[in-house]
Scaffold this active site. Structure first.
Site, PDB file in Angstrom:
ATOM      1  N   SER A 187      33.828  46.872  43.142  1.00  0.00           N
ATOM      2  CA  SER A 187      33.150  45.981  42.209  1.00  0.00           C
ATOM      3  C   SER A 187      34.130  45.514  41.154  1.00  0.00           C
ATOM      4  O   SER A 187      34.882  46.321  40.596  1.00  0.00           O
ATOM      5  CB  SER A 187      31.973  46.709  41.537  1.00  0.00           C
ATOM      6  N   LYS A 188      34.109  44.222  40.854  1.00  0.00           N
ATOM      7  CA  LYS A 188      35.037  43.708  39.840  1.00  0.00           C
ATOM      8  C   LYS A 188      34.708  44.241  38.457  1.00  0.00           C
ATOM      9  O   LYS A 188      35.554  44.236  37.564  1.00  0.00           O
ATOM     10  CB  LYS A 188      35.029  42.181  39.835  1.00  0.00           C
ATOM     11  N   ARG A 189      33.484  44.710  38.250  1.00  0.00           N
ATOM     12  CA  ARG A 189      33.111  45.264  36.951  1.00  0.00           C
ATOM     13  C   ARG A 189      33.637  46.684  36.763  1.00  0.00           C
ATOM     14  O   ARG A 189      33.765  47.167  35.645  1.00  0.00           O
ATOM     15  CB  ARG A 189      31.588  45.251  36.786  1.00  0.00           C
ATOM     16  N   ARG A 190      33.886  47.356  37.888  1.00  0.00           N
ATOM     17  CA  ARG A 190      34.229  48.776  37.800  1.00  0.00           C
ATOM     18  C   ARG A 190      35.644  49.076  38.314  1.00  0.00           C
ATOM     19  O   ARG A 190      36.284  50.017  37.865  1.00  0.00           O
ATOM     20  CB  ARG A 190      33.192  49.565  38.613  1.00  0.00           C
ATOM     21  N   VAL A 231      40.223  44.911  41.454  1.00  0.00           N
ATOM     22  CA  VAL A 231      40.003  44.299  42.765  1.00  0.00           C
ATOM     23  C   VAL A 231      40.817  43.031  42.991  1.00  0.00           C
ATOM     24  O   VAL A 231      40.779  42.474  44.093  1.00  0.00           O
ATOM     25  CB  VAL A 231      38.507  43.979  42.977  1.00  0.00           C
TER      26      VAL A 231
END
Length: 458
Positions: free
Chosen positions: A237-240, A243
């Site tokens: 995930s790009k939030r976590r 990436v």
């Protein structure tokens, strides 16, 4: 048999995802092995989110990885006439229909039916609406039988037609939707193999319905690749997670090492080798050998692969490439640092936070900021929430920071940006903040903001 034609079709709505890079690599390897054609297509129909810099980023990331393309880039934004003609044909043949239902209408009917897994219910199928502006166009899906296709990775994939919903193929503003444009392009470009992530497996049924409704003839060969999880077993995930390919390039990874590691995400040669030349990958790669289980992206493992490549470089080449990396990192801030520094040592110290895994926090300055800035936590929280949603440029970051400050009750930009500068650089002075953030990148910026925020916890 004719030579295969494969494609990679990213959307220019963000940085180049490591999963998209793996998909591009597998397409490229198969095309090179079979003497085929590798096509680059930019799926830029989402006008609200497309950015020219992301198009440039896609091309730069592919070139950095050594994945040269044979045709393209083609742009969907320049192919609207093909999509409009396809939609008109489907409407004329009775295989598509206009729909004026809003999402609220669909949800209300589902609620009235007590349907806990609502989807479009075919309400407008037989209403005979004109496909005028303001109305969606939907594909008419058969109610009986099943949809099935053979996948090189997953085998036979089947689904009852009753579970394949009437897919929207044109937006209410007249723009084509993703899957319609995807099918039309694949047919027009004579794509023989569709190799993409397994998250597309389900919509392949709708893909094939569109393909057959348009009379395109023999269908492509499909190979769906397993998704990539992080080392905690969760989807990247790009939030976590980190990436973006650009993040690894900017962190100093060698492109050949990243390419090698990506090849091992879901595929492996027939022995225990982990270090392979690109020629070996091309010779040995088989789509049929791709594993079905999700692949695990482990940056520590990629670091190990990168270390192998670094050690294999002749010393003079190692020095040359290290100098090139430093030059690229310094270039965006060189003029600003030059204006402020009195010695070369000061110049290096001003920008060392760009190269270090973590900044060296000036504890005295941090204590002063905690004491004098009551909105410190609110500013950090606001930046953590807002930064992932903005275009990653200095101007956009400046505007976002000003908005964060206003929301936290800090009207002056200088005061709002001070905690952010301290969090990401460890100091209260240095190169211009927003240009520095643009160089540092989203993922490393967020990691440092979160680390600073954690310091405020009791």
């Amino acid at each position: 048999m004719t030579a295969p034609r494969l494609r990679i079709a990213p959307s220019p709505t963000g940085y180049f995802h490591i999963g998209t890079a793996r998909t591009a690599l597998f397409n490229w390897l198969y095309a090179r092995q079979q003497g085929g054609t590798f096509v680059l297509r930019i799926e830029d129909t989402d006008r609200a989110r497309n950015r020219d810099e992301h198009i440039a980023g896609i091309e730069a990331a592919l070139r950095w990885l050594g994945l040269d393309w044979d045709e393209g880039p083609y742009f969907q934004s320049q192919r609207g006439g093909l999509y409009a003609s396809a939609i008109e044909k489907l409407l004329a043949d009775g295989k598509a229909y206009a729909c004026d239902c809003t999402p609220e209408d669909v949800q209300a009917r589902a609620k009235a039916r007590g349907d806990k897994t609502p989807g479009y219910d075919g309400f407008c199928r037989d209403r005979g609406l004109e496909a005028t502006s303001g109305r969606v166009v939907r594909l008419r899906t058969p109610d009986e039988g099943e949809s099935a296709y053979d996948d090189l990775v997953y085998g036979r994939v089947a689904k009852p037609m009753v579970n394949v919903l009437d897919l929207a193929i044109r937006k209410s503003n007249g723009d084509p939707l993703f899957l319609l444009a995807n099918v039309v392009d694949d047919a027009d470009m004579a794509i023989s193999h569709v190799v993409r992530g397994s998250d597309h497996m389900d919509n392949t049924h709708s893909y094939l319905l569109i393909w057959e409704a348009l009379g395109y003839g023999p269908r492509p060969v499909f190979a769906h690749l397993p998704l990539i999880n992080n080392d905690a077993g969760k989807k990247l995930s790009k939030r976590r997670d980190k990436v973006a390919v650009e993040d690894y390039r900017d962190a100093g990874y060698l492109p050949e090492a990243v390419r090698n590691y990506l090849a091992l995400l879901g595929w492996a040669p027939g022995d225990d080798r982990e270090i392979l030349t690109v020629e070996q990958m091309v010779a040995e790669f088989r789509l049929e050998d791709v594993k079905r289980a999700p692949a695990t992206f482990d940056e520590r493992k990629m670091q190990s692969v990168n270390a192998e490549y670094l050690r294999a470089l002749p010393v003079e080449v190692f020095v040359e490439r290290a100098q090139g990396w430093l030059r690229d990192r310094w270039a965006p801030l060189g003029a600003e640092v030059q204006e402020r520094a009195r010695t070369l040592g000061e110049a290096v110290a001003m920008a060392d936070f760009l190269f270090l895994p973590e900044p060296h926090m000036d504890e005295k300055e941090w204590a002063k900021e905690v004491a004098k800035q009551p909105a410190l936590a609110a500013i950090l929280d606001g930046a953590i929430a807002r930064y992932p949603e903005v275009e990653w440029t200095a101007d956009a970051l400046k505007d976002a920071t000003a908005a964060v400050g206003e929301e936290a009750g800090v009207a002056q930009l200088g005061k709002a940006q001070a905690p952010i500068r301290l969090a990401v650089s460890g100091r209260r002075v240095g190169p211009p903040l927003f240009e520095s953030l643009a160089v540092l990148g989203l993922d490393r910026t967020l990691a440092r903001l979160r680390s600073a925020r954690a310091r405020l916890e009791p």
